[in-house]
Design an enzyme around this catalytic site. Structure first.
Site, PDB file in Angstrom:
ATOM      1  N   SER A  10       0.773  -1.112  -0.146  1.00 23.10           N
ATOM      2  CA  SER A  10      -0.148  -0.320  -0.062  1.00 23.10           C
ATOM      3  C   SER A  10       0.669   1.547  -0.527  1.00 23.10           C
ATOM      4  CB  SER A  10      -1.031  -0.180   1.210  1.00 23.10           C
ATOM      5  OG  SER A  10      -1.961   0.816   0.890  1.00 23.10           O
ATOM      6  N   ASP A  12      -9.557  -4.860  -4.816  1.00 24.22           N
ATOM      7  CA  ASP A  12      -9.449  -4.349  -3.954  1.00 24.22           C
ATOM      8  C   ASP A  12      -9.712  -2.544  -4.157  1.00 24.22           C
ATOM      9  OD1 ASP A  12      -7.501  -2.554  -2.147  1.00 24.22           O
ATOM     10  OD2 ASP A  12      -5.783  -3.432  -3.583  1.00 24.22           O
ATOM     11  N   HIS A  46      -7.044  -5.874  -0.761  1.00 26.23           N
ATOM     12  CA  HIS A  46      -6.400  -5.158   0.137  1.00 26.23           C
ATOM     13  C   HIS A  46      -5.362  -5.492   1.349  1.00 26.23           C
ATOM     14  CE1 HIS A  46      -3.687  -0.934  -0.386  1.00 26.23           C
ATOM     15  NE2 HIS A  46      -3.960  -0.927   0.569  1.00 26.23           N
TER      16      HIS A  46
END
Length: 403
Positions: free
Chosen positions: A174, A345, A378
């Site tokens: 991320s 995601d 995610h």
């Protein structure tokens, strides 16, 4: 559409649990029950607590797992090849350590002979110290993720290199991918790293589908919190943040459900016990300026340095009225990259990842590996019980090509 109120419930649930959590603000973690003592040595792995000071005075903690469980050397050990793991926003290095040794990336790497280093970004629980500033002051929080690109990441990579006498591999998740990509685009670190594995790579955010993220970004919430309320620290558990989000939920008329999934997308292999452990240690604070910077990226559709909005302030910082763009096509074509992303995601949306891949179309094909997992969201890439088989196996094989 998933409820914006889900995030409020998420924060309120955490706030209630946080009453029993100890405060670590500004503490030196050496000998004080840091990540090594909490999550590594009880499982039989050797672990060292390290600290590095950035050029602008922030004191960051690093955890090192130099060998496999029991302190020995794994069969076919890779001569202690170092690898640095960088977490995302609103979490810390503990996020890598919350699953079992058979499922957590640091332990998997250590058991395969890697010398594992876990980073903790400034402002998070174990990295809230500075040579002169106190975390209770606004000045301490006067930074955006630009400063992680220029200061934190180079300091940690340099420290690991000097401690090990080797170039490390890099793993980011991320925001850990964002700061790396931004650094690479400016020619930083590419000569100091062997390769980089980017889990859920973030360079563009124009297509995020998490409703609360869209709502807050479009409403300039970061600017509201920072400007009107004078809050420089963005702490998801603090009243200014939870109260403001609660107000948005009252106007939205939405109901709450699936707290984690509402933010990250519907994760494929995230069991309820993993979520419970995750909520025990996360979320973590960051600077409000960082959240504003993310909001700017969502709204503007391009990746730039922090926009001070007022042309004179941008000129004072950058010598031009608009913030400079991080040009992903400037990443050296010969630098080895492993990118993996998921079809579910909500934060690193596949459409945004494809924009990044388009920027990398001139990359040396022998130095670029791309993996797409249609069912992943995610958090699957960090605490998913099946990440070992779907992601880490291929990533380690990629590293071995460049050891």
């Amino acid at each position: 559409m998933v409820a914006a109120g889900a995030l409020v419930a998420f924060f309120l649930q955490l706030a209630a649990a946080a009453v029993a959590k100890p405060s670590f603000r500004g503490r030196d973690i050496a000998g004080s029950g840091g990540p090594c003592a909490l999550a590594v040595t009880p499982l039989g792995y050797p672990c060292e607590e390290h600290q590095v000071t950035t050029a602008d005075g922030y004191i960051l903690s690093l955890q090192r797992i130099p060998r496999c469980r029991g302190g020995g050397w794994a069969p076919g050990a890779r001569a202690g090849q170092p690898v640095l793991l960088q977490h995302g926003v609103l979490v810390d290095g503990m996020s890598w350590l919350l699953a079992s040794p058979e499922e957590s990336l640091p332990f998997i790497l250590a058991d395969r002979g890697f010398d594992v280093w876990i980073a903790n970004t400034r402002g998070t629980r174990w990295s809230q110290r500075h040579v002169s500033l106190d975390p209770s002051s606004r000045l301490y929080w006067n930074w955006s993720w630009d400063d992680l690109v220029v200061n934190d990441l180079p300091a940690m990579v340099d420290y690991v290199s000097k401690q090990t006498w080797q170039k490390p591999h890099y793993v980011g998740h991320s925001m850990g991918t964002l700061v790396a990509l931004a650094a690479f685009s400016e020619g930083r670190l590419v000569d100091q790293l062997k390769s980089a594995a980017l889990l859920t790579p973030v360079a563009y955010l124009a297509h995020i589908t998490t409703p609360i993220g869209i709502l807050l970004a479009r409403a300039f919430v970061g600017e509201i919190i920072s400007g009107f309320l004078g809050v420089a620290e963005f702490n998801p558990l603090s009243p200014p943040v939870t109260n403001l989000i609660r107000a948005f939920c009252r106007t939205s008329g939405m109901n709450c459900y699936d707290l984690v999934g509402s933010i990250t997308g519907k994760n494929y292999c995230l069991n309820s016990s993993a979520v419970d452990v995750f909520l025990k240690y996360e979320p973590q604070p960051t600077s409000t300026k960082t959240m504003v910077h993310f909001a700017q990226t969502v709204r503007d559709g391009v990746l730039t340095k922090y926009d001070y909005v007022v042309p004179e302030l941008n000129i004072a910082s950058y010598g031009q009225s608009e913030p400079p763009v991080y040009d992903m096509s400037s990443i050296p074509a010969s630098f080895p990259l492993f990118l993996t992303y998921g079809g579910r995601d909500s934060l690193a949306d596949p459409a945004d990842v494809r924009l990044l891949l388009d920027d990398l179309r001139g990359h040396d094909p022998d130095k670029l590996t791309v993996q797409y997992l249609d069912q992943f969201a995610h958090l699957d890439f960090v605490i998913g019980v099946c990440a070992r088989d779907y992601v880490y196996k291929d990533m380690i094989a990629f590293f071995d090509r460049f050891n």
